[in-house]
Write an enzyme that holds these catalytic residues in place. Structure first.
Site, PDB file in Angstrom:
ATOM      1  N   GLY A 122      -4.718  -4.666  -3.315  1.00 10.27           N
ATOM      2  CA  GLY A 122      -5.883  -3.486  -4.586  1.00 10.27           C
ATOM      3  C   GLY A 122      -4.803  -1.830  -4.413  1.00 10.27           C
ATOM      4  O   GLY A 122      -3.953  -1.365  -3.667  1.00 10.27           O
ATOM      5  N   HIS A 123      -4.502  -1.980  -5.954  1.00 12.46           N
ATOM      6  CA  HIS A 123      -3.909  -0.770  -6.675  1.00 12.46           C
ATOM      7  C   HIS A 123      -4.852   0.614  -6.259  1.00 12.46           C
ATOM      8  O   HIS A 123      -5.664   0.492  -7.291  1.00 12.46           O
ATOM      9  CB  HIS A 123      -3.355  -1.056  -7.175  1.00 12.46           C
ATOM     10  CG  HIS A 123      -1.723  -1.945  -6.968  1.00 12.46           C
ATOM     11  ND1 HIS A 123      -1.212  -2.793  -7.744  1.00 12.46           N
ATOM     12  CD2 HIS A 123      -1.629  -2.507  -6.044  1.00 12.46           C
ATOM     13  CE1 HIS A 123      -0.415  -3.172  -7.368  1.00 12.46           C
ATOM     14  NE2 HIS A 123      -0.643  -3.800  -6.233  1.00 12.46           N
ATOM     15  N   THR A 124      -4.527   1.795  -5.890  1.00 10.82           N
ATOM     16  CA  THR A 124      -5.355   2.954  -6.690  1.00 10.82           C
ATOM     17  C   THR A 124      -4.875   3.811  -7.123  1.00 10.82           C
ATOM     18  O   THR A 124      -3.524   4.616  -7.501  1.00 10.82           O
ATOM     19  CB  THR A 124      -6.090   3.366  -5.286  1.00 10.82           C
ATOM     20  OG1 THR A 124      -5.849   2.814  -3.681  1.00 10.82           O
ATOM     21  CG2 THR A 124      -6.910   4.745  -5.118  1.00 10.82           C
ATOM     22  N   ASP A 138       1.018  -1.323  -0.079  1.00 11.88           N
ATOM     23  CA  ASP A 138      -0.227   0.225   0.123  1.00 11.88           C
ATOM     24  C   ASP A 138       0.510   1.018  -0.123  1.00 11.88           C
ATOM     25  O   ASP A 138       0.681   1.966   0.605  1.00 11.88           O
ATOM     26  CB  ASP A 138      -0.741   0.038   1.045  1.00 11.88           C
ATOM     27  CG  ASP A 138      -1.890  -0.910   1.277  1.00 11.88           C
ATOM     28  OD1 ASP A 138      -1.987  -1.917  -0.148  1.00 11.88           O
ATOM     29  OD2 ASP A 138      -1.897  -1.763   2.550  1.00 11.88           O
ATOM     30  N   ASN A 157      -5.586 -10.008  -3.991  1.00 11.97           N
ATOM     31  CA  ASN A 157      -4.848  -9.568  -2.483  1.00 11.97           C
ATOM     32  C   ASN A 157      -4.641  -8.336  -1.794  1.00 11.97           C
ATOM     33  O   ASN A 157      -4.600  -6.928  -1.484  1.00 11.97           O
ATOM     34  CB  ASN A 157      -4.171 -10.332  -1.319  1.00 11.97           C
ATOM     35  CG  ASN A 157      -2.431 -10.808  -2.241  1.00 11.97           C
ATOM     36  OD1 ASN A 157      -3.067 -10.420  -3.597  1.00 11.97           O
ATOM     37  ND2 ASN A 157      -1.736 -10.949  -1.562  1.00 11.97           N
ATOM     38  N   ARG A 202      -9.757  -2.233   6.279  1.00 20.81           N
ATOM     39  CA  ARG A 202      -9.495  -2.845   7.457  1.00 20.81           C
ATOM     40  C   ARG A 202      -8.044  -1.748   7.589  1.00 20.81           C
ATOM     41  O   ARG A 202      -7.297  -1.160   6.874  1.00 20.81           O
ATOM     42  CB  ARG A 202      -8.463  -3.817   8.008  1.00 20.81           C
ATOM     43  CG  ARG A 202      -9.248  -5.331   7.555  1.00 20.81           C
ATOM     44  CD  ARG A 202      -8.300  -6.420   8.424  1.00 20.81           C
ATOM     45  NE  ARG A 202      -7.242  -6.962   6.748  1.00 20.81           N
ATOM     46  CZ  ARG A 202      -6.680  -7.467   6.417  1.00 20.81           C
ATOM     47  NH1 ARG A 202      -5.943  -8.768   7.562  1.00 20.81           N
ATOM     48  NH2 ARG A 202      -5.588  -7.311   5.406  1.00 20.81           N
ATOM     49  N   GLN A 234       1.810  -5.853  -3.458  1.00 23.07           N
ATOM     50  CA  GLN A 234       2.465  -5.917  -1.699  1.00 23.07           C
ATOM     51  C   GLN A 234       4.019  -5.285  -1.403  1.00 23.07           C
ATOM     52  O   GLN A 234       3.772  -4.185  -2.756  1.00 23.07           O
ATOM     53  CB  GLN A 234       2.503  -7.577  -1.600  1.00 23.07           C
ATOM     54  CG  GLN A 234       1.530  -8.236  -1.614  1.00 23.07           C
ATOM     55  CD  GLN A 234       0.808  -8.988  -2.242  1.00 23.07           C
ATOM     56  OE1 GLN A 234       1.157  -9.446  -3.345  1.00 23.07           O
ATOM     57  NE2 GLN A 234      -0.327  -8.966  -2.597  1.00 23.07           N
ATOM     58  N   LEU A 261       3.138  12.862   1.199  1.00 21.30           N
ATOM     59  CA  LEU A 261       4.455  13.605   2.242  1.00 21.30           C
ATOM     60  C   LEU A 261       3.842  14.719   2.916  1.00 21.30           C
ATOM     61  O   LEU A 261       3.959  15.258   4.096  1.00 21.30           O
ATOM     62  CB  LEU A 261       5.752  13.727   1.583  1.00 21.30           C
ATOM     63  CG  LEU A 261       6.536  14.741   2.304  1.00 21.30           C
ATOM     64  CD1 LEU A 261       7.902  14.757   2.982  1.00 21.30           C
ATOM     65  CD2 LEU A 261       7.525  16.032   1.125  1.00 21.30           C
ATOM     66  N   GLY A 305       1.447   2.911  -2.451  1.00 21.19           N
ATOM     67  CA  GLY A 305       1.234   4.439  -3.475  1.00 21.19           C
ATOM     68  C   GLY A 305       1.289   3.717  -4.919  1.00 21.19           C
ATOM     69  O   GLY A 305       2.270   4.024  -6.009  1.00 21.19           O
ATOM     70  N   LYS A 306       2.106   2.101  -5.342  1.00 24.04           N
ATOM     71  CA  LYS A 306       2.307   1.457  -6.243  1.00 24.04           C
ATOM     72  C   LYS A 306       1.511   1.766  -7.486  1.00 24.04           C
ATOM     73  O   LYS A 306       1.923   2.177  -8.367  1.00 24.04           O
ATOM     74  CB  LYS A 306       2.842  -0.476  -5.800  1.00 24.04           C
ATOM     75  CG  LYS A 306       3.116  -0.255  -5.016  1.00 24.04           C
ATOM     76  CD  LYS A 306       3.936  -2.213  -4.961  1.00 24.04           C
ATOM     77  CE  LYS A 306       2.180  -2.507  -4.426  1.00 24.04           C
ATOM     78  NZ  LYS A 306       2.016  -1.985  -3.114  1.00 24.04           N
TER      79      LYS A 306
END
Ligand code: GDP
Ligand code: IMO
Ligand code: MG
Length: 442
Positions: free
Chosen positions: A57-59, A30, A55, A321, A242, A350, A32-33
């Site tokens: 979750g890339h936003t 998580d 599994n 979660r 991941q 940042l 920020g990939k």
């Protein structure tokens, strides 16, 4: 010179410098990939997911539109970019179909540009069931998985005899015999271990019939496809899922995922040697987060941790979660930079630290009477690790519209430079907000 300028200048305009770049998470996922891959994908021909499954979750945030991708590479939101789901990805067909349909409903078509490996393993209902039953039975000893069937599917892959691959959807009568055998076996195990209700292989076959109709048009030999693309000098972006600390061999085992989620999984995951990479980009946050159980030396259990979680919207993209939050751990980041041979770092979030009076960076661990800067991935040694912090002043001024490094408040610049110094790699990209354009490229 920054990676992005090189891609744009040489990759697209002159076409003489073809890019093979791998983007990987430096922490526990998580980082920020998705955002970084989306930015880099603008100058790429192909984006490849090489491991993990739903599994992830890339936003990607483009203006008011938000996309959360679990199996599709983040390049999917860019028209014209080919998307490869490679061999070592464990594919949940239900999630993939939903994702394809979800993008189509938003005007993004994947026809002709999605390629799914025939050798990728299939996550089926019994994998998800096993993941949930096992976690529930473990109580305090659970891993805190995403319950997406990842571990059981990779276990079947390693075990071989009960495995189903995407190519198996081509022959449904052969698959039927296989599913009969597998479901009978799983029913015995689940009933003995968890007193679970039996599953029906006929119902599963019906689902597979739908998966076959919907997904077979995309199923190919992706290794051949990638090597033909390499021979044709196409630019390829490899998207890690991941983070490196969740790698099954190099992370905080057993509190990891079931694949080689570091860059080390890229060559085996898609059949392309890492020798062919021109660039490796490691993504981290300006602090640290992790979801699920496991060690986290710089975790904050206080008001500051809470502030970071709320300000950074640190809730899982896949499971919702709350993410555990803590100070930037340079021992973790340096370890990942080292094992992955990272050239450049992209540091997201940042902006989330704005408003904190004092910031801390963990630069070493005390292990008994010794001090180490090399991350001890062994859990027993890690359990003794006491972070040694260095404090830096915080800042108050909002900079979520900054486009140049010089526009950041002085203490924010110092914070970035100090992390560069400790980690030993340039921070070329800085996230100042979730949006695609809220990115500083140095
Ligand atoms: P991934 O799994 O590594 O792709 O990361 P996720 O998408 O799971 O989580 C990263 C979250 O941070 C997402 O909600 C992004 O929209 C958001 N994000 C990414 N970069 C920044 C940033 O620089 N600032 C802020 N405030 N949010 C960011
Ligand atoms: P992205 O790609 C954060 C974590 C789970 C759990 C452990 C094992 O979005 O960064 P699993 O379901 O894989 O068996 O769970 O790994 N985990 C992630 N944490 N981001 C992810 O992916 C993750 N994928 C798995 O929370 O602790
Ligand atoms: Mg994520």
């Amino acid at each position: 010179m920054a990676i992005f300028f090189e891609i744009t200048f040489f990759g697209s305009i002159q076409g003489i410098w073809v890019m093979k770049c791998c983007v990987v998470g430096l922490q526990w996922g998580d980082e920020g990939k998705g955002k970084v891959v989306d930015i880099l994908a603008q100058d790429c021909d192909i984006v490849v997911r090489y491991g993990g499954g739903a599994n992830a979750g890339h936003t990607v945030v483009i203006g008011d539109a938000k996309f959360a991708l679990h199996l599709l590479p983040s390049g999917a939101v860019r028209e014209g970019v080919a998307c490869v789901i490679a061999n070592a990805v464990v594919v949940d067909p239900e999630v993939l179909i939903k994702e394809i349909d979800g993008l189509a409903a938003r005007g993004i078509d994947l026809a002709g540009r999605l390629l799914v490996s025939e050798n990728a393993h299939v996550v089926l209902d019994y994998h998800k069931k096993e993941d949930q039953l096992r976690e529930a039975s473990l109580g305090d000893n659970k891993i805190g998985t995403t319950a997406r069937g990842i571990g059981p599917c990779y276990a079947d892959k390693a075990g071989r005899s009960l495995a189903v691959r995407m190519g198996d959807l081509r022959d449904l009568s052969r698959l039927q015999s296989k599913l009969d055998m597998i479901v009978e076996y799983k029913n015995k195990v689940f009933s003995a271990l968890y007193h679970a209700e039996p599953m029906s292989s006929a119902a599963l076959l019906e689902k597979c019939r739908v998966y076959a109709t919907r997904l077979l048009p995309f199923v190919v030999d992706t290794t051949e496809y990638l090597h033909r693309a390499i021979a044709a000098d196409q630019s390829i972006l490899f998207e890690g899922a991941q983070g490196s600390l969740l790698d099954i061999d190099h992370g905080t085992f057993p509190y990891v995922t079931s694949s080689n989620s570091s860059l080390l999984g890229m060559p085996s995951g898609c059949g392309v040697s890492s020798k062919l990479l021109d660039r490796t980009v490691g993504v981290c946050k300006a602090y640290t987060t992790r979801v699920g159980a496991g060690p986290f030396p710089t975790e904050l259990h206080d008001e500051i941790g809470h502030t970071i979680r709320e300000k950074g919207h640190e809730y899982g993209t896949t499971t919702g979660r709350p993410r555990r939050c803590g100070w930037f751990d340079a021992v973790v980041a340096s370890y990942s930079v080292t094992i992955n041979a990272i050239d450049e770092v992209a540091m997201m979030h940042l902006d989330t630290l704005t408003g904190l009076k004092e910031l801390k960076i963990c630069k070493a661990y005390r292990l008994g009477d010794k001090v180490t800067t090399f991350f001890p991935a062994n859990l027993d040694r890690l359990a003794q690790a006491v972070p040694i912090y260095e404090s830096l002043p915080g800042w108050d001024r909002d900079f979520t519209d900054a486009t140049r490094f010089e526009q950041l408040p002085g203490p924010a610049q110092t914070y970035v430079r100090r992390i560069e110094e400790i980690v030993g790699r340039p921070i070329q990209v800085i996230g100042v907000g979730p949006g695609r354009t809220q990115t500083i490229i140095r």
